[in-house]
Design an enzyme around this catalytic site. Structure first.
Site, short mmCIF file in Angstrom:
data_model
loop_
_atom_site.label_atom_id
_atom_site.label_comp_id
_atom_site.label_asym_id
_atom_site.label_seq_id
_atom_site.Cartn_x
_atom_site.Cartn_y
_atom_site.Cartn_z
N GLU A 1 -1.56 -1.59 -6.13
CA GLU A 1 -2.79 -0.99 -6.64
C GLU A 1 -2.51 -0.32 -7.98
O GLU A 1 -1.45 0.27 -8.18
CB GLU A 1 -3.32 0.05 -5.65
N ASP B 1 -3.10 1.36 7.10
CA ASP B 1 -2.26 1.02 5.94
C ASP B 1 -1.89 -0.46 5.92
O ASP B 1 -1.86 -1.08 4.86
CB ASP B 1 -0.99 1.88 5.95
N ASP C 1 0.86 -1.17 0.00
CA ASP C 1 0.00 0.00 0.00
C ASP C 1 0.90 1.23 0.00
O ASP C 1 1.72 1.40 0.92
CB ASP C 1 -0.91 0.01 1.24
N CYS D 1 -12.31 -10.38 9.22
CA CYS D 1 -13.65 -10.96 9.06
C CYS D 1 -14.33 -10.58 7.75
O CYS D 1 -15.36 -11.15 7.40
CB CYS D 1 -14.55 -10.55 10.23
#
Length: 398
Positions: A274, A355, A189, A330
């Site tokens: 990304e 992050d 990231d 989760c």
């Protein structure tokens, strides 16, 4: 397994004699002139719904040399001039393929000064390089050796804004081979406070090279702005002083990115990032300077070609994937996640560093894309979004 050698550029600084500097400066000017003339001719033909290709501009070049006005084009080696026409052809190919904007004219003050020589107009023997139209070899500082037995196929000479001279030799490097397979995979990231945050929890600080030299840069720019126009010597001196600050920033930034990307490629078999549109992001005037200083595009470019060299895999996921809003434990998707929220606690009880959590989610969706060919992610409200997809690493020559 078929062995393929990587073509790699080795760049060195050199110190030309006065005669060599004059010859190269003349060559740079002729290269720029030919490029602009050819671009003007092709643009004029474009308005008439005609297409002019490389062969046509090459014939034009021959005719230009025979005119009295442009006879000086024959005083320099013809190869860099032909290479300028080939570069223009490549620019139009990218334009027609909708990969770039329409080619622009080269500026004497702003455009890069360079000339490219292919095999015939230079001689490389016993570690010395002599260019066409020159009687003496270039005084090159061999800061690192070329691969044993390597012979340059292309030589590019350039001069930067700080008046430093460089020569780049393109050779086949047999020492670049795929690394042994590594089982590690990492999600990355990118950010501004932290340059990179890895899914392993490691945080890499942003050196902020431009910010560290901002005071020095501002002082040099003020001194340049105070120089009267037409004050040649003093203005040139102030321009070089400002350019030296810029090159110091650029060199340090590039060195840091090279070390960082090499380390990531050596340690990991799969790297997930990304797919950010940086050119759109820098339109934000509040963040443009910081984003440019972080050099995310250059980081990705280095990562991709080094991964291709060493047999690694780089996967770019959909830029709209909600990596920060999604609980990596989760899978619960938070409705909002303002930028000022750096840590948050999910309903499942897990406290996340924003992050690190994003990097873990980027890795997870990237590995899914690697296996299935497309990512699976929660629904979002933004229309027209694309699923995470596996990006093929493009072939690149440095």
């Amino acid at each position: 397994m078929k062995t393929t050698h990587v073509k790699r550029a080795f760049k060195y600084r050199f110190y030309p004699t006065d005669a060599q500097a004059a010859e190269l400066s003349h060559t740079f000017g002729c290269v720029r002139k030919v490029y602009n003339l050819a671009l003007a001719a092709r643009t004029e033909a474009w308005t008439r719904q005609e297409r002019v290709n490389y062969n046509a501009t090459s014939a034009m070049l021959t005719a230009w040399k025979k005119t009295e006005e442009l006879a000086y084009l024959g005083e320099v080696s013809s190869v860099p001039l032909q290479q300028a026409l080939r570069h223009l052809q490549t620019a139009f190919t990218h334009f027609f393929g909708k990969r770039a904007k329409y080619p622009r004219f080269k500026s004497r003050k702003k455009s890069r000064k360079s000339a490219e020589y292919t095999t015939s107009p230079f001689r490389f023997r016993d570690g010395t390089l002599t260019l066409a139209k020159m009687t003496e070899p270039l005084d090159i500082v061999w800061s690192r050796p070329l691969p044993e037995g390597a012979t340059p196929s292309t030589v590019t000479v350039s001069q930067d804004a700080a008046d430093r001279w460089y020569v780049s030799l393109l050779v086949e490097d047999p020492t670049v081979k795929p690394l042994p397979a590594a089982g590690a995979a990492v999600g990355i990231d990118v950010g501004l406070d932290r340059l990179l945050t890895l899914s392993t929890g490691e945080r890499i600080a942003n050196p902020q090279h431009e910010r560290r030299d901002r005071t020095r840069l501002a002082k040099a720019q003020r001194q340049l702005a105070r120089k009267a126009k037409g004050d040649g010597a003093n203005q040139a001196k102030a321009r070089r002083k400002a350019a030296k600050v810029y090159t110091r920033i650029t060199d340090r930034r590039r060195d840091h990115l090279h070390k960082l990307t090499t380390r990531l490629v050596r340690e990991n078999q799969t790297i997930v990032i990304e797919d950010l549109t940086v050119r759109n992001m820098v339109k934000n005037r509040s963040l443009a300077r910081a984003i440019s200083d972080a050099a995310w595009s250059e980081f990705r470019s280095m990562l991709e070609y080094k991964a291709q060299w060493y047999g690694r895999e780089v996967i770019a996921i959909d830029r709209w994937f909600p990596s920060s809003n999604l609980c990596s434990t989760c899978g619960t998707l938070q409705d909002k996640m303002p930028l000022n929220v750096r840590t948050w606690t999910c309903d499942c009880g897990t406290t996340h560093d924003r992050d690190v959590n994003a990097a873990k989610n980027i890795l997870a969706v990237g590995l899914t894309a690697s296996v299935c060919g497309a990512g699976v992610r929660p629904q979002r409200n933004t229309p027209g979004g694309q699923s995470a997809t596996k990006q093929k690493t493009p072939r690149r020559e440095p």
